[in-house]
Write a protein that holds these residues in place. Structure first.
Motif, mmCIF file in Angstrom:
data_model
loop_
_atom_site.group_PDB
_atom_site.id
_atom_site.type_symbol
_atom_site.label_atom_id
_atom_site.label_comp_id
_atom_site.label_asym_id
_atom_site.label_seq_id
_atom_site.Cartn_x
_atom_site.Cartn_y
_atom_site.Cartn_z
ATOM 1 N N ASN A 85 50.838 -25.852 -45.662
ATOM 2 C CA ASN A 85 52.108 -24.904 -46.502
ATOM 3 C C ASN A 85 52.926 -23.155 -46.129
ATOM 4 O O ASN A 85 53.836 -23.470 -45.792
ATOM 5 C CB ASN A 85 51.751 -25.440 -47.622
ATOM 6 N N PHE A 86 51.479 -22.757 -45.455
ATOM 7 C CA PHE A 86 52.423 -21.986 -45.360
ATOM 8 C C PHE A 86 52.937 -21.442 -43.911
ATOM 9 O O PHE A 86 53.280 -20.583 -43.409
ATOM 10 C CB PHE A 86 51.139 -20.793 -45.081
ATOM 11 N N HIS A 87 52.389 -22.439 -42.430
ATOM 12 C CA HIS A 87 52.863 -22.721 -41.500
ATOM 13 C C HIS A 87 54.547 -23.156 -41.103
ATOM 14 O O HIS A 87 54.978 -24.007 -40.950
ATOM 15 C CB HIS A 87 52.327 -22.874 -40.364
ATOM 16 N N TYR A 88 54.438 -23.916 -42.374
ATOM 17 C CA TYR A 88 56.302 -25.032 -42.394
ATOM 18 C C TYR A 88 55.483 -25.994 -42.203
ATOM 19 O O TYR A 88 56.447 -26.733 -41.668
ATOM 20 C CB TYR A 88 57.525 -24.095 -41.713
ATOM 21 N N ILE A 125 48.332 -14.480 -42.290
ATOM 22 C CA ILE A 125 48.439 -16.276 -41.998
ATOM 23 C C ILE A 125 49.981 -15.989 -42.506
ATOM 24 O O ILE A 125 50.573 -14.898 -43.368
ATOM 25 C CB ILE A 125 48.649 -17.570 -42.082
ATOM 26 N N PRO A 126 51.348 -16.424 -41.597
ATOM 27 C CA PRO A 126 52.521 -16.508 -42.761
ATOM 28 C C PRO A 126 52.542 -16.494 -44.390
ATOM 29 O O PRO A 126 52.256 -17.330 -44.023
ATOM 30 C CB PRO A 126 53.400 -17.432 -42.031
ATOM 31 N N PHE A 127 53.403 -15.419 -44.669
ATOM 32 C CA PHE A 127 53.401 -15.966 -46.161
ATOM 33 C C PHE A 127 55.351 -16.856 -46.096
ATOM 34 O O PHE A 127 55.724 -16.883 -45.125
ATOM 35 C CB PHE A 127 53.896 -15.070 -47.255
ATOM 36 N N PRO A 128 55.121 -18.181 -46.681
ATOM 37 C CA PRO A 128 55.984 -18.759 -46.320
ATOM 38 C C PRO A 128 57.413 -18.438 -47.193
ATOM 39 O O PRO A 128 57.360 -17.765 -48.436
ATOM 40 C CB PRO A 128 55.706 -20.435 -46.911
ATOM 41 N N SER A 129 58.950 -18.610 -47.238
ATOM 42 C CA SER A 129 59.769 -18.455 -47.719
ATOM 43 C C SER A 129 59.212 -19.951 -49.197
ATOM 44 O O SER A 129 58.515 -20.804 -49.120
ATOM 45 C CB SER A 129 60.599 -19.563 -47.510
ATOM 46 N N ASP A 154 53.180 -18.524 -36.478
ATOM 47 C CA ASP A 154 51.784 -17.668 -35.610
ATOM 48 C C ASP A 154 52.614 -16.372 -36.977
ATOM 49 O O ASP A 154 52.938 -15.909 -37.328
ATOM 50 C CB ASP A 154 52.074 -17.111 -34.250
ATOM 51 N N GLY A 155 51.080 -16.328 -37.400
ATOM 52 C CA GLY A 155 51.535 -14.688 -38.054
ATOM 53 C C GLY A 155 51.183 -14.046 -37.336
ATOM 54 O O GLY A 155 52.455 -13.042 -38.025
ATOM 55 N N MET A 156 50.901 -13.895 -36.548
ATOM 56 C CA MET A 156 51.130 -12.877 -35.111
ATOM 57 C C MET A 156 51.189 -13.074 -33.939
ATOM 58 O O MET A 156 52.379 -13.034 -33.508
ATOM 59 C CB MET A 156 50.141 -11.633 -35.857
ATOM 60 N N ASN A 157 49.535 -13.340 -33.622
ATOM 61 C CA ASN A 157 49.468 -13.071 -32.366
ATOM 62 C C ASN A 157 49.370 -12.508 -31.444
ATOM 63 O O ASN A 157 49.559 -11.431 -31.165
ATOM 64 C CB ASN A 157 50.227 -14.682 -31.544
ATOM 65 N N LEU A 158 47.671 -12.721 -31.680
ATOM 66 C CA LEU A 158 47.132 -11.769 -30.949
ATOM 67 C C LEU A 158 46.953 -11.183 -29.477
ATOM 68 O O LEU A 158 46.805 -10.997 -28.431
ATOM 69 C CB LEU A 158 45.454 -11.688 -31.068
#
Ligand code: GDG
Length: 724
Positions: free
Chosen positions: A97-100, A165-169, A371-375
């Motif tokens: 869900n958070f990654h669409y 991680i991302p926070f989705p719309s 990707d929330g960030m990607n290291l």
């Protein structure tokens, strides 16, 4: 001595079972290194799951003691909990869900119950170590309910939360049946950090729509508590990667690998096995590069490292198959005896191997779909000691916001990725160095240590602000206030009108002054020593009609117009109201859809009132309208403010505080007083000198120093002042 407690689903250590019993290996992840400066100090602790189901009491005891020596405390999870909470709710519900990737999301009540249970389990374990004054920093989506659980038992603790991680719309988040609980769970924290501004924006929009809580620059009032959200992109342990790139072991590996690979330009990708990382898309782009550009065959190889992850989850198992089919197909189609197009590894490798890969590769191809960030992309840059090499980076990674000197691509656009690969393979060295240099400078500076200390600073700041915004009951200062009033000879009193001098009425016309208020205003204004200013959001016509018989000053429309005693109305500054017609049309649509709502047009603002609307519908529409208006006003000098059953659009450069300040300028009052109930009065409070008496009506946090319960208390206080 207060301590800091880090909490994450996994501890920075992994306990394994082998023939000799239990064995632990410490994690080398960036987060563990960054937080090492915290949890290893003094009596600080890191609380989390050690990564293995340990059921026997004596083994649990053994693990607990071993971890204690390293400042860690385990939360033991059963096999069922791991399946339903971790693999289930975390990785099959929240993660997609958070990654669409909602098509992969499973909504299962058993998973949800396990998630709640495990969050409570973490809270229970924490109760055994938490003490008054401790600071808690909770990490990531596995523990979204934990901040609220801790807040219930420890209302004054400092609680920080960071989402990795991302926070989705809202459009994605609202699909979750348990969205409200998850959100209020997070709001138990004082400070909530996200990697990017977009994540923060999405979070605030969900808070607005689901919990009816608005915000000013990320600051929200949750009950009576100030909560702040902010974007804090996580950095890497830069020195660790730069040092590893010079390590003899790394260099020896590079020589070995190079000898086997021959003289080809390497493209590199490293990810955990995950559908959000866009691995098949990347392989297809590489296939297309070779198919349509024969010149790269035998000159370029793709080294792809996929780290095993969640392969118990069916979607991950099928992704692994898809990747392996693609690798097989491409190698089968283009490979030669002396040239392998793709070198594929499905395993975890030591840092020295990773470091050698980063050093050797000409291009890092980082193309997550989300990707929330990607290291990995940051580690590639830190490992490039000679600054030669090119990063191709997906716009959908949080890191793209910082690394604009990479070649940015849309991961769904295969042609664009192919184009980017060609550009990268042909990029002149001086351009590679110039781009790399800029990115290295920024990553060196905003490294993991800077991130950790910034997070802690922000959390501390919120706690200090909460203290500053705490009001005291007026009774605590009453005597002093009365005696100062009595002794003073040049007084100024700023009085808000609605909700402060009168009650809150469903119909604003019912707020007309009653006999008692008229008496009060008469007595206040007939005393020569008093300058009484009505400071209101209302338009000038109504206040003129109701109050012009008194010897009052006025600041109205939140500071647009003012009037001194019997003089004419004056406009503060030149303001533009040409925007009104366009916004009026939008508001009309909402009036049509929301029976009972109406529009008030002031000279320089527009107000949508919904106090007469059916309960529930008004709140629902107001959230929708607020985001619509914020969108419309984003590029203009306008602000959208939510008040008590109203939404107001007005120019950004006027407020009650700016107006009040001009009253106070160069005048030596010996008694200064301001009272108000609304968020717009906060600007007045902030503009008042330090020794002024500022009074908030109601109990929410405020820049005022004191509080009273309601308008009746205000009237009583003012009468007491006059009648001493
Ligand atoms: C989540 C978010 C966010 C990989 N293979 C090996 C290995 N790694 C290391 C990399 C890197 C880390 O794993 C992966 O981090 P990412 O950021 O790329 O991705 P996630 O695991 O999905 O992390 C992400 C992150 O949290 C932090 O907030 O950036 O967006 O999804 O450090 O180097 N390390 C070793 N061997 C390997 O084979 N030693």
């Amino acid at each position: 001595m207060p301590k800091t407690i880090i909490i994450s689903n996994r501890l920075p250590v992994k306990i394994d079972r082998n023939d000799d019993g239990l064995r632990s290996t410490t994690s080398e992840g960036g987060l563990a290194t960054g937080l090492g400066s915290i949890y290893k100090e003094g009596n600080n602790v890191w609380l989390g799951w050690p990564g293995l189901a340990v059921n026997k009491a004596e083994e649990r005891q053994e693990v607990t003691e071993a971890l204690k020596a390293a400042n860690m405390k385990p939360v033991f999870l059963t096999k069922n909990e791991i399946e339903d909470y971790y693999e289930g709710f975390c990785n099959e519900t929240i993660w997609p869900n958070f990654h669409y990737f909602n098509q992969h999301a499973i909504y299962n009540e058993t998973f949800w119950n396990a998630y709640k249970k495990v969050n409570r389990k973490f809270s229970k374990e924490l109760q055994t170590i938490i003490e008054e004054g401790d600071t808690i920093w909770i990490h990531d989506y596995q523990l979204l309910l934990l901040p609220e659980l801790i807040r219930e038992s420890h209302p004054t603790s400092s609680i920080g939360f960071f989402l990795h991680i991302p926070f989705p719309s809202y459009e994605s988040f609202r699909l979750l049946p348990w969205r409200r609980e998850l959100l209020t769970g997070m709001l138990g924290a004082d400070f909530i950090g996200f990697h990017t501004y977009d994540d923060m924006r999405h979070f605030l929009s969900s808070v607005n729509r689901l919990a009816s809580i608005g915000n000013t620059n990320g600051q929200m009032n949750v009950g009576n508590r100030l909560v702040m959200a902010d974007a804090l992109p996580m950095g890497i342990d830069y020195d660790r990667y730069a040092t590893a790139a010079q390590d003899p072991d790394t260099l020896a590996r590079e020589v070995r690998y190079r000898t086997s690979l021959g003289d080809v330009k390497l493209i590199l990708s490293i990810d955990r096995l995950d559908y959000s990382k866009g691995i098949p898309e990347r392989l297809r782009a590489f296939e297309q590069l070779l198919a349509k550009n024969g010149q790269y065959r035998e000159k370029v190889s793709f080294l792809i490292l996929v780290v095993p992850s969640r392969d118990q989850v069916p979607k991950y198992a099928s992704l692994k198959e898809e990747i392996e089919l693609l690798v097989g197909r491409i190698n089968g189609k283009f490979g030669r005896i002396d040239w392998t197009p793709i070198h594929y590894f499905y395993r975890s490798l030591p840092l020295s191997a990773l470091s050698a890969f980063y050093r050797m590769s000409h291009v890092a191809l980082v193309t997550p779909l989300r990707d929330g960030m990607n290291l990995v992309c940051k580690e590639f840059i830190a490992s490039k000691l000679d600054r030669k090499g090119v990063l191709i980076l997906s716009e959908m990674a949080g890191s793209a916001k910082e690394l604009s000197d990479a070649i940015l691509i849309n991961p769904n656009d295969i042609d664009q990725i192919v184009g980017a690969l060609k550009e990268a393979l042909m990029m002149p060295e001086n351009e590679q160095i110039a781009r790399m240099d800029i990115m290295q400078q920024s990553l060196k500076r905003y490294n993991i240590h800077a991130w950790v200390s910034l997070f802690m600073q922000r959390l501390k700041y919120v706690k200090t602000e909460q203290e500053n915004l705490k009001t005291k009951p007026i009774s605590s200062i009453k005597e002093e206030l009365l005696s100062q009033y009595k002794e003073s000879t040049k007084r100024i009193l700023f009085l808000d009108y609605d909700g402060t001098l009168t009650g809150f009425n469903t119909n604003p016309d019912d707020s007309k002054p009653d006999k008692e208020l008229e008496d009060l205003l008469l007595q206040l204004t007939t005393d020569e020593r008093n300058q009484v200013v009505i400071i209101s959001g209302r338009g000038k016509a109504t206040l003129d009609a109701w109050l012009s018989k008194f010897n009052l000053d006025f600041i109205v429309e939140h500071g647009v117009w003012h009037k001194k005693r019997k003089n004419d109305w004056i406009r503060f500054i030149d303001l533009d109201n040409s925007w009104q017609d366009e916004f009026f049309k939008v508001l009309e649509v909402y009036v049509d859809r929301t029976p009972g709502s109406f529009i008030e047009r002031k000279d320089f603002s527009l107000v949508w009132h919904y106090r007469k609307v059916e309960t529930g519908l008004g709140e629902l529409r107001s959230r929708e309208l607020t985001s619509h208006l914020k969108y419309l006003s984003s590029e203009r000098d306008l602000q959208v403010q939510e008040g008590d059953m109203v939404i107001e659009i007005k120019n950004s450069n006027v407020n009650k505080g700016i107006a009040a300040a001009s009253w106070l300028k160069n005048r030596d009052y010996d008694f200064q007083f301001a009272v108000g109930d609304d968020w717009t009065d906060e600007d007045t409070f902030k503009a008042m000198p330090k020794d002024a008496f500022t009074v908030k009506v109601g109990s929410s946090s405020s820049a005022a120093k004191y509080r009273v319960h309601d308008y009746k208390d205000v009237r009583q206080l003012l009468f007491e002042m006059i009648n001493q």
